[in-house]
Design a protein around this motif. Sequence first.
Motif, PDB file in Angstrom:
ATOM      1  N   GLY A 112       0.754  -1.245   0.000  1.00 24.71           N
ATOM      2  CA  GLY A 112       0.000   0.000   0.000  1.00 24.71           C
ATOM      3  C   GLY A 112       0.781   1.289   0.000  1.00 24.71           C
ATOM      4  N   SER A 113       2.084   1.266  -0.181  1.00 27.33           N
ATOM      5  CA  SER A 113       2.900   2.470  -0.258  1.00 27.33           C
ATOM      6  C   SER A 113       2.847   3.312   1.024  1.00 27.33           C
ATOM      7  N   VAL A 114       3.782   3.046   1.921  1.00 27.19           N
ATOM      8  CA  VAL A 114       3.853   3.742   3.207  1.00 27.19           C
ATOM      9  C   VAL A 114       4.491   5.117   3.016  1.00 27.19           C
ATOM     10  N   GLY A 115       3.879   6.134   3.593  1.00 27.81           N
ATOM     11  CA  GLY A 115       4.418   7.487   3.518  1.00 27.81           C
ATOM     12  C   GLY A 115       4.910   8.010   4.857  1.00 27.81           C
ATOM     13  N   THR A 116       4.293   7.553   5.947  1.00 24.78           N
ATOM     14  CA  THR A 116       4.642   8.027   7.287  1.00 24.78           C
ATOM     15  C   THR A 116       4.817   6.836   8.217  1.00 24.78           C
ATOM     16  N   VAL A 117       5.903   6.869   8.992  1.00 25.08           N
ATOM     17  CA  VAL A 117       6.141   5.857  10.013  1.00 25.08           C
ATOM     18  C   VAL A 117       6.276   6.589  11.343  1.00 25.08           C
ATOM     19  N   ILE A 118       5.471   6.184  12.310  1.00 26.31           N
ATOM     20  CA  ILE A 118       5.505   6.785  13.642  1.00 26.31           C
ATOM     21  C   ILE A 118       5.963   5.711  14.623  1.00 26.31           C
TER      22      ILE A 118
ATOM     23  N   GLU B 210      14.452   7.526   2.131  1.00 29.60           N
ATOM     24  CA  GLU B 210      14.149   8.385   0.989  1.00 29.60           C
ATOM     25  C   GLU B 210      12.659   8.430   0.637  1.00 29.60           C
ATOM     26  N   ASN B 211      11.890   7.472   1.130  1.00 30.58           N
ATOM     27  CA  ASN B 211      10.491   7.373   0.718  1.00 30.58           C
ATOM     28  C   ASN B 211       9.472   7.515   1.838  1.00 30.58           C
ATOM     29  N   MET B 212       9.948   7.568   3.089  1.00 37.10           N
ATOM     30  CA  MET B 212       9.026   7.625   4.208  1.00 37.10           C
ATOM     31  C   MET B 212       9.454   8.699   5.198  1.00 37.10           C
ATOM     32  N   HIS B 213       8.484   9.434   5.708  1.00 31.12           N
ATOM     33  CA  HIS B 213       8.727  10.391   6.784  1.00 31.12           C
ATOM     34  C   HIS B 213       8.654   9.587   8.088  1.00 31.12           C
ATOM     35  N   ILE B 214       9.731   9.603   8.878  1.00 31.68           N
ATOM     36  CA  ILE B 214       9.805   8.796  10.090  1.00 31.68           C
ATOM     37  C   ILE B 214       9.950   9.714  11.292  1.00 31.68           C
ATOM     38  N   VAL B 215       9.071   9.536  12.277  1.00 29.93           N
ATOM     39  CA  VAL B 215       9.140  10.326  13.502  1.00 29.93           C
ATOM     40  C   VAL B 215       9.193   9.391  14.704  1.00 29.93           C
ATOM     41  N   GLY B 216       9.727   9.907  15.814  1.00 26.96           N
ATOM     42  CA  GLY B 216       9.801   9.147  17.053  1.00 26.96           C
ATOM     43  C   GLY B 216       9.113   9.898  18.178  1.00 26.96           C
ATOM     44  N   LEU B 217       8.183   9.244  18.835  1.00 27.81           N
ATOM     45  CA  LEU B 217       7.423   9.843  19.925  1.00 27.81           C
ATOM     46  C   LEU B 217       7.605   9.023  21.196  1.00 27.81           C
ATOM     47  N   VAL B 218       7.426   9.671  22.337  1.00 31.51           N
ATOM     48  CA  VAL B 218       7.420   8.967  23.621  1.00 31.51           C
ATOM     49  C   VAL B 218       6.105   9.288  24.316  1.00 31.51           C
ATOM     50  N   LEU B 219       5.438   8.240  24.763  1.00 32.21           N
ATOM     51  CA  LEU B 219       4.173   8.377  25.478  1.00 32.21           C
ATOM     52  C   LEU B 219       4.440   8.315  26.976  1.00 32.21           C
ATOM     53  N   ASP B 220       3.898   9.286  27.697  1.00 33.70           N
ATOM     54  CA  ASP B 220       3.920   9.218  29.155  1.00 33.70           C
ATOM     55  C   ASP B 220       2.731   8.352  29.553  1.00 33.70           C
ATOM     56  N   THR B 221       3.014   7.168  30.017  1.00 34.04           N
ATOM     57  CA  THR B 221       1.981   6.185  30.341  1.00 34.04           C
ATOM     58  C   THR B 221       0.985   6.710  31.367  1.00 34.04           C
ATOM     59  N   PHE B 222       1.416   7.615  32.228  1.00 31.99           N
ATOM     60  CA  PHE B 222       0.566   8.043  33.335  1.00 31.99           C
ATOM     61  C   PHE B 222      -0.223   9.322  33.064  1.00 31.99           C
ATOM     62  N   THR B 223       0.175  10.097  32.028  1.00 36.70           N
ATOM     63  CA  THR B 223      -0.607  11.284  31.676  1.00 36.70           C
ATOM     64  C   THR B 223      -1.328  11.102  30.337  1.00 36.70           C
ATOM     65  N   GLY B 224      -0.866  10.138  29.517  1.00 37.33           N
ATOM     66  CA  GLY B 224      -1.450   9.928  28.196  1.00 37.33           C
ATOM     67  C   GLY B 224      -0.906  10.877  27.146  1.00 37.33           C
ATOM     68  N   ARG B 225       0.074  11.714  27.501  1.00 39.12           N
ATOM     69  CA  ARG B 225       0.611  12.707  26.566  1.00 39.12           C
ATOM     70  C   ARG B 225       1.799  12.169  25.787  1.00 39.12           C
ATOM     71  N   LEU B 226       1.830  12.576  24.521  1.00 41.04           N
ATOM     72  CA  LEU B 226       2.933  12.220  23.634  1.00 41.04           C
ATOM     73  C   LEU B 226       3.892  13.388  23.505  1.00 41.04           C
ATOM     74  N   LYS B 227       5.170  13.066  23.363  1.00 42.56           N
ATOM     75  CA  LYS B 227       6.203  14.068  23.121  1.00 42.56           C
ATOM     76  C   LYS B 227       6.978  13.645  21.882  1.00 42.56           C
ATOM     77  N   GLN B 228       7.109  14.563  20.917  1.00 42.47           N
ATOM     78  CA  GLN B 228       7.915  14.238  19.744  1.00 42.47           C
ATOM     79  C   GLN B 228       9.378  14.418  20.101  1.00 42.47           C
ATOM     80  N   VAL B 229      10.161  13.358  19.905  1.00 43.59           N
ATOM     81  CA  VAL B 229      11.583  13.363  20.223  1.00 43.59           C
ATOM     82  C   VAL B 229      12.404  13.472  18.944  1.00 43.59           C
ATOM     83  N   VAL B 230      11.933  12.827  17.887  1.00 43.73           N
ATOM     84  CA  VAL B 230      12.624  12.852  16.585  1.00 43.73           C
ATOM     85  C   VAL B 230      11.614  13.274  15.543  1.00 43.73           C
TER      86      VAL B 230
END
Length: 182
Positions: free
Chosen positions: A94-100, A162-182
Motif C-alpha cells: 500500500g505504499s507507506v508514507g509516514t512511520v511513527i 528516501e520514501n518515508m517520513h519517520i518520527v519518534g514519539l514517547v508516550l507518558d503512560t501516566f498522563t497519556g501525553r505524547l512528546k515528539q523526540v525525533v
Amino acid sequence: MSATLAASKAKVASLLAKNLRYSETYKAPNFLSVGIQKNKELGRKSTVVISCSDPRVHPTQFLDLDFSEAAIIRNAGGRTSDVMRSLVNLDAVGSVGTVIVIHHRDCGMSQMDEQGFQARIQEKHLAIAASQPEYIYGAVDDPEKTVVHDVEFLKSFPSIAENMHIVGLVLDTFTGRLKQVV
C-alpha cells in the motif's frame, strides 16, 4: 489438566464468546484492494505506527485513530529491528508514507537491562537462547534514547529514508501525553 491450562482454556472460551457478541453487529469493511486503489488514485500514502504491545497503551486509543487510519505493528518495546518484514510488506502492498515509532514510560522492556533479559531468557528458554546467542532483546533503558535509536535504524536503510517520513514519539503512560523526540 493443570490449573494453568484450565485457566487458559477458560480465557480463550471467554474471548470467543465476546467475539460472538461482537460479530452480531459487525459491519464488514470494503475489500482491501478497493482502498489501496483509491489511495493510489488520490496519491495518498499510508501511515504505519510501530508501538509496544503493552495492553495498557494501545495506539488506537492514545492517538484517537479512526478505523483504518493507520496500520499498527506492535511488539515488546515497540522496537524497530523486529518489524522490518511487516513494514516492507505493508509498503509493497500500500505504499507507506509516514512511520511513527512510539516508545513509552514504564515499559515492560524497561524492567531489566539487556543483560538481564539475556539471562532470564536463557533461564526460561534455553534452546531459543542457545540458537541465537548474539540476539538483542531490546531493553528500553530510556525511551527518549531508544526511540531515537530505532528511528535512526529505520533511516539507515536508503529505500526507507528516501520514501518515508519517520518520527519518534514517547508516550507518558501516566498522563497519556505524547512528546515528539525525533
